[in-house]
Design a protein around this motif. Structure first.
Motif, PDB file in Angstrom:
ATOM      1  N   LEU A 189       1.000   4.721   2.088  1.00 57.82           N
ATOM      2  CA  LEU A 189       2.228   5.305   2.626  1.00 57.82           C
ATOM      3  C   LEU A 189       2.929   6.066   1.507  1.00 57.82           C
ATOM      4  CD1 LEU A 189       4.276   5.629   4.932  1.00 57.82           C
ATOM      5  CD2 LEU A 189       5.313   3.475   4.199  1.00 57.82           C
ATOM      6  N   ALA A 190       3.115   7.370   1.692  1.00 61.03           N
ATOM      7  CA  ALA A 190       3.750   8.218   0.683  1.00 61.03           C
ATOM      8  C   ALA A 190       5.260   8.207   0.863  1.00 61.03           C
ATOM      9  CB  ALA A 190       3.215   9.649   0.781  1.00 61.03           C
ATOM     10  N   PRO A 191       6.012   8.559  -0.189  1.00 61.21           N
ATOM     11  CA  PRO A 191       7.475   8.558  -0.074  1.00 61.21           C
ATOM     12  C   PRO A 191       8.015   9.485   1.005  1.00 61.21           C
ATOM     13  CG  PRO A 191       6.827   8.570  -2.376  1.00 61.21           C
ATOM     14  CD  PRO A 191       5.572   8.768  -1.580  1.00 61.21           C
ATOM     15  N   ASP A 192       7.276  10.528   1.376  1.00 59.67           N
ATOM     16  CA  ASP A 192       7.767  11.439   2.417  1.00 59.67           C
ATOM     17  C   ASP A 192       7.548  10.887   3.820  1.00 59.67           C
ATOM     18  OD1 ASP A 192       5.055  11.699   2.778  1.00 59.67           O
ATOM     19  OD2 ASP A 192       5.004  13.871   2.611  1.00 59.67           O
ATOM     20  N   ASP A 222       2.001  -1.727   9.696  1.00 58.14           N
ATOM     21  CA  ASP A 222       2.531  -2.986  10.202  1.00 58.14           C
ATOM     22  C   ASP A 222       3.999  -3.146   9.850  1.00 58.14           C
ATOM     23  OD1 ASP A 222       1.923  -3.137   7.519  1.00 58.14           O
ATOM     24  OD2 ASP A 222       0.999  -5.119   7.602  1.00 58.14           O
ATOM     25  N   ARG A 223       4.433  -2.601   8.726  1.00 59.06           N
ATOM     26  CA  ARG A 223       5.837  -2.601   8.335  1.00 59.06           C
ATOM     27  C   ARG A 223       6.021  -1.534   7.278  1.00 59.06           C
ATOM     28  NH1 ARG A 223       4.918  -8.668   6.265  1.00 59.06           N
ATOM     29  NH2 ARG A 223       3.253  -8.217   4.799  1.00 59.06           N
ATOM     30  N   LEU A 224       7.200  -0.986   7.211  1.00 57.35           N
ATOM     31  CA  LEU A 224       7.461   0.111   6.290  1.00 57.35           C
ATOM     32  C   LEU A 224       7.908  -0.370   4.922  1.00 57.35           C
ATOM     33  CD1 LEU A 224       9.286   2.649   8.641  1.00 57.35           C
ATOM     34  CD2 LEU A 224       6.857   2.517   8.046  1.00 57.35           C
ATOM     35  N   SER A 225       8.597  -1.508   4.855  1.00 60.58           N
ATOM     36  CA  SER A 225       9.108  -1.974   3.578  1.00 60.58           C
ATOM     37  C   SER A 225       7.988  -2.453   2.661  1.00 60.58           C
ATOM     38  CB  SER A 225      10.111  -3.106   3.796  1.00 60.58           C
ATOM     39  OG  SER A 225       9.497  -4.185   4.492  1.00 60.58           O
ATOM     40  N   SER A 226       6.930  -3.016   3.228  1.00 63.10           N
ATOM     41  CA  SER A 226       5.808  -3.514   2.438  1.00 63.10           C
ATOM     42  C   SER A 226       4.518  -3.345   3.232  1.00 63.10           C
ATOM     43  CB  SER A 226       6.021  -4.986   2.071  1.00 63.10           C
ATOM     44  OG  SER A 226       4.961  -5.457   1.263  1.00 63.10           O
ATOM     45  N   PRO A 227       4.055  -2.107   3.389  1.00 67.73           N
ATOM     46  CA  PRO A 227       2.895  -1.848   4.247  1.00 67.73           C
ATOM     47  C   PRO A 227       1.618  -2.470   3.689  1.00 67.73           C
ATOM     48  CG  PRO A 227       3.482   0.120   3.006  1.00 67.73           C
ATOM     49  CD  PRO A 227       4.563  -0.868   2.759  1.00 67.73           C
ATOM     50  N   GLN A 228       0.870  -3.126   4.577  1.00 68.48           N
ATOM     51  CA  GLN A 228      -0.386  -3.757   4.183  1.00 68.48           C
ATOM     52  C   GLN A 228      -1.556  -3.326   5.070  1.00 68.48           C
ATOM     53  OE1 GLN A 228      -0.738  -5.667   1.489  1.00 68.48           O
ATOM     54  NE2 GLN A 228       1.451  -5.649   0.986  1.00 68.48           N
ATOM     55  N   ASN A 229      -1.298  -2.986   6.318  1.00 68.71           N
ATOM     56  CA  ASN A 229      -2.357  -2.640   7.262  1.00 68.71           C
ATOM     57  C   ASN A 229      -1.951  -1.433   8.083  1.00 68.71           C
ATOM     58  OD1 ASN A 229      -4.256  -5.094   6.975  1.00 68.71           O
ATOM     59  ND2 ASN A 229      -2.261  -6.048   7.331  1.00 68.71           N
ATOM     60  N   PHE A 230      -2.935  -0.540   8.314  1.00 63.58           N
ATOM     61  CA  PHE A 230      -2.688   0.674   9.080  1.00 63.58           C
ATOM     62  C   PHE A 230      -3.628   0.680  10.279  1.00 63.58           C
ATOM     63  CE2 PHE A 230      -2.989   5.301   9.948  1.00 63.58           C
ATOM     64  CZ  PHE A 230      -1.638   5.575  10.063  1.00 63.58           C
ATOM     65  N   TYR A 281       5.043  15.430  -7.357  1.00 69.23           N
ATOM     66  CA  TYR A 281       4.559  15.973  -6.082  1.00 69.23           C
ATOM     67  C   TYR A 281       5.029  15.118  -4.911  1.00 69.23           C
ATOM     68  CZ  TYR A 281       1.373  17.577  -2.444  1.00 69.23           C
ATOM     69  OH  TYR A 281       0.846  18.063  -1.268  1.00 69.23           O
ATOM     70  N   TYR A 282       5.001  13.801  -5.080  1.00 69.07           N
ATOM     71  CA  TYR A 282       5.476  12.919  -4.018  1.00 69.07           C
ATOM     72  C   TYR A 282       6.944  12.557  -4.208  1.00 69.07           C
ATOM     73  CZ  TYR A 282       0.601  12.502  -2.697  1.00 69.07           C
ATOM     74  OH  TYR A 282      -0.682  12.791  -2.292  1.00 69.07           O
ATOM     75  N   GLY A 283       7.641  13.375  -4.977  1.00 68.61           N
ATOM     76  CA  GLY A 283       9.056  13.172  -5.206  1.00 68.61           C
ATOM     77  C   GLY A 283       9.838  14.445  -4.982  1.00 68.61           C
ATOM     78  N   LEU A 328       0.846  -1.198   0.000  1.00 68.97           N
ATOM     79  CA  LEU A 328       0.000   0.000   0.000  1.00 68.97           C
ATOM     80  C   LEU A 328       0.881   1.247   0.000  1.00 68.97           C
ATOM     81  CD1 LEU A 328      -2.891  -0.998   2.422  1.00 68.97           C
ATOM     82  CD2 LEU A 328      -2.708  -1.287  -0.048  1.00 68.97           C
ATOM     83  N   LEU A 329       1.532   1.468  -1.115  1.00 66.08           N
ATOM     84  CA  LEU A 329       2.412   2.606  -1.309  1.00 66.08           C
ATOM     85  C   LEU A 329       1.819   3.539  -2.353  1.00 66.08           C
ATOM     86  CD1 LEU A 329       5.846   0.736  -1.479  1.00 66.08           C
ATOM     87  CD2 LEU A 329       4.996   2.103   0.425  1.00 66.08           C
ATOM     88  N   MET A 330       2.070   4.833  -2.197  1.00 58.02           N
ATOM     89  CA  MET A 330       1.619   5.791  -3.195  1.00 58.02           C
ATOM     90  C   MET A 330       2.222   5.473  -4.559  1.00 58.02           C
ATOM     91  SD  MET A 330      -0.332   8.351  -3.832  1.00 58.02           S
ATOM     92  CE  MET A 330      -0.757   8.934  -2.180  1.00 58.02           C
ATOM     93  N   ASP A 331       3.443   4.960  -4.574  1.00 57.09           N
ATOM     94  CA  ASP A 331       4.072   4.596  -5.843  1.00 57.09           C
ATOM     95  C   ASP A 331       3.274   3.534  -6.590  1.00 57.09           C
ATOM     96  OD1 ASP A 331       6.111   6.391  -5.466  1.00 57.09           O
ATOM     97  OD2 ASP A 331       7.522   4.925  -4.647  1.00 57.09           O
ATOM     98  N   SER A 332       2.593   2.647  -5.868  1.00 63.18           N
ATOM     99  CA  SER A 332       1.778   1.625  -6.520  1.00 63.18           C
ATOM    100  C   SER A 332       0.594   2.253  -7.246  1.00 63.18           C
ATOM    101  CB  SER A 332       1.290   0.597  -5.496  1.00 63.18           C
ATOM    102  OG  SER A 332       2.363   0.001  -4.813  1.00 63.18           O
ATOM    103  N   ILE A 333      -0.023   3.262  -6.644  1.00 66.76           N
ATOM    104  CA  ILE A 333      -1.143   3.948  -7.283  1.00 66.76           C
ATOM    105  C   ILE A 333      -0.651   4.750  -8.483  1.00 66.76           C
ATOM    106  CG2 ILE A 333      -2.828   5.805  -6.963  1.00 66.76           C
ATOM    107  CD1 ILE A 333      -3.703   3.137  -5.827  1.00 66.76           C
ATOM    108  N   ILE A 334       0.508   5.383  -8.356  1.00 68.65           N
ATOM    109  CA  ILE A 334       1.071   6.101  -9.503  1.00 68.65           C
ATOM    110  C   ILE A 334       1.321   5.129 -10.651  1.00 68.65           C
ATOM    111  CG2 ILE A 334       3.054   7.450 -10.299  1.00 68.65           C
ATOM    112  CD1 ILE A 334       3.269   8.596  -7.480  1.00 68.65           C
TER     113      ILE A 334
END
Length: 464
Positions: free
Chosen positions: A108-111, A209-217, A262-264, A25-31
């Motif tokens: 989770l956004a890159p910032d 739950d984890r930053l490298s591969s977030p799945q749940n908030f 914008y997220y970069g 669940l990363l913003m990069d995935s939606i981009i």
């Protein structure tokens, strides 16, 4: 310093790593999903990609004044233009909801911030259609009739804008951008049965739950309103990017490019126009008096569209106006205002002391939001002789005789350590100290705060 001195605590941390999953669940995935839609060159141009993402929500989820303005005769969208993996991702995050302490529809956004996708998409949709003034008395137009005038000017503070209060006149029209991304939900959050609503506590925070591969908030506490920090971040991003799009003549840039910038590193190479500066830019764009009018107008418009709405049924214009007034004050002062205080600290540390950035590792505002200074991976400049051994967490304010807000205290006592631990950044046996324990000649963090600090977990009285 900036109206009060800064006092801070010390938290000793370490940082192991994490694991990875596909399509986190990363913003990069939606981009990536937006880029895939754009490559298909759907009918309707760049706007079609946002419509596909919004279509993942329930029928009628898009505000009616936006649905009715879609160009007449447009072909129906391909029901499944995305691949299976990206479609599954979009379905997970297209709707924002809070159930107990679980928040869904966030990324989770890159910032490092957490962003709700839906208000971001609504802002992009409104901006692509051209920021419009939707007349309150004529809000139900037939499909294809956009109605209203195009709005111009960043703050939109015209002479006919008046503060919501006694004998104030409601606005004649509503800004389609603010109504879609922010104003409607902001107003609904402040509609209480009591004559004078207490602030509902904007901006609940949580942990991945984890930053490298977030799945749940998971939120730290059950929120009193769906306007979590993630929702407000997404709404503000939607307003800023929607306003930018509305100013650009066709053909507008690809959204995947705009979102990536914008997220970069910054939109069109401007490092000040990126997600890290959303609050600073939002404070320059949104004024409290105009926001109060827009929230009031958005509630009136929604009431006319949905007379049986459970929160708006039988509500008077005065009750809506009062909710709008409180909502605008809380948002501009508690959510946007803390950013200005931190910028003052940053200017002092960089301009006066000549440092590279804020000396503290993190700074916590009265809103309870954690602002990154040196962060996890850069040595701070907060406690001589101990900068290499710990992290400095600062409260904004003077706490000699009073305490920080409850939200700020919860963040430092519970939120930051809990999130850092779950992310693999915090050593379980970390120690907590006040500045005065490590530096002679200072009363920091103030008598009132230090006495409270001594009751917290991990506090140590004697320093080896």
């Amino acid at each position: 310093m900036a109206g009060g001195h800064l006092c801070f605590l010390l938290v000793l941390l370490l940082w192991p790593g994490g694991s990875a999953d596909s399509l986190p669940l990363l913003m990069d995935s939606i981009i990536q999903a937006v880029a895939e839609l754009e490559q298909k060159e759907l009918e309707g141009g760049p706007a079609a990609s946002v419509r596909v993402l919004l279509s993942a929500g329930p029928p009628g989820g898009l505000p009616r004044f936006l649905r009715d303005s879609v160009s007449p005769g447009a072909s129906p969208l391909d029901p499944d233009p995305l691949g299976a993996e990206l479609r599954a991702l979009v379905d997970r995050v297209a709707q924002h909801e809070v159930r107990g302490r679980q928040e869904r529809g966030v990324l989770l956004a890159p910032d490092g911030s957490t962003v709700a996708l839906r208000p971001l998409l609504l802002g992009l949709e409104a901006g692509q259609q051209g920021r419009r003034a939707v007349p309150l008395g004529d809000g139900l137009r037939p499909p294809g009739d956009t109605g209203g005038d195009t709005l111009a000017g960043s703050r939109n503070d015209s002479a006919n804008v008046t503060w919501v209060g006694e004998q104030a006149e409601p606005p004649a029209a509503v800004d389609s951008l603010l109504a879609a991304a922010l104003a409607t939900e902001l107003g609904l959050a402040f509609l209480h049965p009591r004559p004078i609503p207490s602030p509902p506590g904007l901006g609940s925070e949580g942990c991945w739950d984890r930053l490298s591969s977030p799945q749940n908030f998971t939120l730290l506490d059950p929120p009193t309103t769906p306007l979590t920090m993630a929702f407000l971040n997404g709404a503000l991003d939607g307003v800023l990017l929607g306003e930018h799009l509305s100013r650009l003549p066709p053909p507008r840039p690809r959204l995947s490019l705009l979102l990536g910038q914008y997220y970069g590193a910054g939109v069109d190479g401007d490092p000040g126009f990126r997600s890290n500066f959303r609050r600073q830019r939002g404070a320059a764009l949104i004024s409290a008096p105009n926001l109060a009018q827009q929230v009031w107008g958005a509630l009136i418009l929604l009431q006319s569209l949905e007379p049986r709405h459970p929160q708006l049924h039988n509500r008077s214009r005065e009750q809506l106006a009062q909710a709008a007034s409180y909502a605008s004050q809380e948002f501009t002062q508690a959510f946007l205002g803390c950013a200005a205080s931190l910028r003052a600290v940053q200017r002092f540390h960089q301009g006066v002391r000549g440092w590279d950035d804020v000396g503290y590792s993190f700074v916590v505002g009265s809103d309870g939001y954690v602002y990154e200074g040196r962060g996890w991976h850069w040595v701070g400049a907060h406690t001589r002789g101990y900068n290499f051994r710990g992290f400095g967490v600062a409260f904004i304010g003077d706490y000699t005789a009073s305490l920080p807000t409850a939200a700020a205290l919860r963040t430092v006592r519970d939120g930051l350590p809990r999130c850092a631990s779950r992310a693999g950044l915090l050593r379980p046996d970390y120690k907590l100290l006040g500045h005065r324990q490590l530096r002679r000649g200072t009363d920091c963090p103030g008598d009132a705060l230090f006495h409270l600090l001594r009751t917290w977990p991990h506090f140590i009285q004697t320093v080896n």
